[in-house]
Design a protein around this motif. Structure first.
Motif, mmCIF file in Angstrom:
data_model
loop_
_atom_site.group_PDB
_atom_site.id
_atom_site.type_symbol
_atom_site.label_atom_id
_atom_site.label_comp_id
_atom_site.label_asym_id
_atom_site.label_seq_id
_atom_site.Cartn_x
_atom_site.Cartn_y
_atom_site.Cartn_z
ATOM 1 N N SER A 1 0.752 -1.074 0.037
ATOM 2 C CA SER A 1 0.027 -0.030 -0.211
ATOM 3 C C SER A 1 0.861 1.239 -0.035
ATOM 4 O O SER A 1 0.423 2.280 -0.587
ATOM 5 N N ARG B 1 -5.777 -4.845 -3.999
ATOM 6 C CA ARG B 1 -5.627 -5.088 -2.616
ATOM 7 C C ARG B 1 -4.723 -4.218 -2.079
ATOM 8 O O ARG B 1 -5.185 -3.680 -0.849
ATOM 9 N N GLU C 1 -6.821 -1.005 -0.938
ATOM 10 C CA GLU C 1 -8.025 -0.943 0.140
ATOM 11 C C GLU C 1 -7.472 -0.175 1.393
ATOM 12 O O GLU C 1 -8.298 0.609 1.917
ATOM 13 N N GLN D 1 -9.427 3.011 2.933
ATOM 14 C CA GLN D 1 -9.999 3.282 4.131
ATOM 15 C C GLN D 1 -9.588 4.656 5.065
ATOM 16 O O GLN D 1 -10.074 5.061 5.748
ATOM 17 N N TYR E 1 -9.641 5.020 -9.229
ATOM 18 C CA TYR E 1 -8.887 5.552 -7.975
ATOM 19 C C TYR E 1 -8.417 6.963 -8.193
ATOM 20 O O TYR E 1 -7.683 7.398 -9.114
#
Length: 544
Positions: free
Chosen positions: A48, A78, A81, A85, A153
């Motif tokens: 991430s 993945r 995510e 959040q 995104y």
């Protein structure tokens, strides 16, 4: 401590290094949101972290999932995510039609809007123009393209990260790619000792002032009304001398635009607020051309009594003569500049006229080099390397400085007086040659605001050290330091050496219809004053 990252995550390693640097040096200046971002980012899974670092390096803020292909990250959905959040990425941000068209290919646009028969056969640009007439609503990407299985995104933390970038670099011109360019050796920077006290900002107010000034500049460049731009910077009072100069320069640019638009009184007021070099001369010009010669004369007399630079003095002397004529007062005669000239008739060259003259005058025993501003600046930069890169407070605060942050500040030399005095003292002996040669060898290719590595080869360097008297170098270098911004240009195009006789001459080249510019006249006047060998070569092309 975070474990070492794989080599292919070099960009993430660089970003984490920058965040640690910011935390260590600027924690007291960070907002709660910025501090929370740094803490939260470092706690994310590596994938991430890597995805966000990648997106910050790309042109955004919108990224289609299909365009994200990073083997070292793996599954980008993945990895995204945790970013979603935290609210740093969004998948539902509303888009206008222009943003949508920028994300879709022509064929995709035709499919999404297949019901619009008027779009058939149009280019993508024409399709976008037609769609902008028909659609003014905002919708998420998935609503615009329900049949397209390709999540979008949107990076919404970009502004916060831009602020962190500003804090690190002290400007918004540089970006995180500086790390990569330095690691690859494409750009090399002088290593200046930096401690935790080396900071580009002393208070949060200056960070906010820089962001405000940047926003205003972007609005101005986008065509906003100057009154609206001025409202953005009203009340802006930075404490940093560097920001004060930047604000003055921006006000000067706004005043110049007002002058072009004919809003002369508003321009006069803004020039007076600017106090940027040249602002007083522009006020004189406006007063002179708008029928207010008495007011203009008052400013002229102030400028002649205490000129801010050679540039202002030269322009104001001309204005003085014009205004005295307007007022019917005696006009003192101006001394005519003495000019040693060469007149050449050459075959019409396809390249630069300077090269044609260089080739015509070149002899094996008297080589001619095209140098323009490169030679004097480079010799100065090499002799005074240690003074230029002295680690003074506020001059350097990250590893990627090509020049001191205060290079154009009025007190640039004063702050380094001892350093520059030591460098100049070497001109009293042969020591300067040793220093220049050593720095030419040891600093080869390192970024410098003065050294032209691509033009200064060893042959040119040795000819210069053999033929240029140290007394002449001192005069040139001292003039550079008087006004670096103005005096680093305007030098003659060519230089010819006679190594066997240890002498030289500089040559300013003017092609047909060309004439001397003001900064060139100032350099020529300096050389004439000190009896330096310089000539102006006027070229005419031979008849075919």
């Amino acid at each position: 401590m975070q474990p070492a990252l794989a080599p292919e995550l070099y960009y993430l390693s660089n970003f984490l290094t920058a965040l640690r640097w910011i935390s260590e040096r600027y924690d007291d200046l960070l907002s709660a949101a910025e501090r929370d971002f740094i803490i939260s980012f470092t706690a994310l899974p590596t994938a991430s972290q890597a995805l966000l670092a990648r997106l910050l390096l790309r042109k955004g803020p919108h990224f289609r999932h299909s365009a994200l292909n990073y083997p070292e990250i793996g599954c980008c959905a993945r990895a995204a995510e945790p970013l979603i959040q935290h609210g740093w990425l969004r998948t539902d941000l509303p888009l206008n039609i222009s943003e949508l068209c920028g994300l879709l290919r022509r064929a995709e646009l035709a499919t999404v809007f297949s019901g619009h028969f008027a779009l058939r056969g149009l280019t993508k640009t024409a399709m976008q123009e037609e769609l902008q007439i028909r659609h003014d609503e905002l919708r998420p990407f998935s609503d615009w393209c329900p049949e397209l299985d390709d999540p979008l995104y949107s990076l919404v933390v970009g502004s916060l990260c831009d602020t962190l970038r500003l804090i690190f670099f002290g400007n918004l011109r540089q970006d995180w790619s500086e790390f990569v360019l330095a690691e690859l050796g494409i750009l090399r920077y002088e290593t200046v000792p930096l401690d935790p006290a080396s900071r580009g900002f002393a208070c949060r107010a200056d960070i906010e002032a820089h962001l405000c000034l940047h926003q205003a500049r972007e609005a101005f460049e986008a065509g906003a009304m100057i009154t609206d731009v001025l409202n953005l910077i009203s009340g802006l009072e930075p404490t940093s001398p560097l920001l004060v100069t930047r604000l003055g320069k921006f006000r000067f640019q706004l005043a110049r635009q007002l002058e072009r638009e004919g809003a002369l009184d508003a321009a006069l007021e803004l020039y007076a607020q600017s106090q940027y070099p040249g602002a007083r001369q522009r006020q004189i010009r406006i007063l002179e051309t708008s029928g207010r010669p008495e007011q203009a004369l008052g400013l002229v007399e102030q400028a002649l009594h205490a000129p801010e630079s050679d540039t202002e003095e030269q322009l104001v002397q001309r204005a003085h003569q014009r205004i005295l004529r307007q007022l019917g007062k005696p006009v003192p005669p101006r001394a005519k500049a003495q000019e040693s000239r060469i007149d050449l008739v050459l075959p019409n060259a396809q390249g630069m006229v300077e090269w044609a003259v260089r080739d015509h005058l070149h002899e094996d025993q008297a080589p001619v080099h095209f140098v323009e501003n490169a030679l004097v600046n480079s010799l100065f930069g090499l002799l005074c390397w240690e003074a230029i890169f002295a680690p003074l407070p506020g001059a350097f605060f990250h590893p990627f400085h090509s020049a001191p942050a205060d290079l154009y500040s009025p007190d640039f030399r004063a702050r380094r007086r001892e350093h520059f005095d030591a460098c100049m003292a070497q001109l009293d002996s042969d020591a300067y040659r040793t220093t220049i040669r050593r720095n030419w060898h040891d600093k080869q290719g390192i970024q410098s605001p003065f050294v032209f590595w691509n033009l200064l080869d060893e042959a040119l360097l040795e000819h210069a050290l053999a033929c240029l008297p140290s007394a002449h170098l001192r005069i040139w270098f001292e003039r550079l330091l008087l006004d670096i911004r103005a005096n680093r240009c305007g030098m003659p195009d060519l230089i010819q050496f006679w190594p066997g006789e240890k002498r030289y001459r500089m040559i300013e080249v003017k092609g047909p219809g060309d004439r001397l510019q003001d900064n060139q006249r100032r350099w020529l006047a300096l050389c004439a004053q000190h009896r330096m060998p310089v000539e102006v070569c006027y070229v005419r092309w031979a008849e075919p």
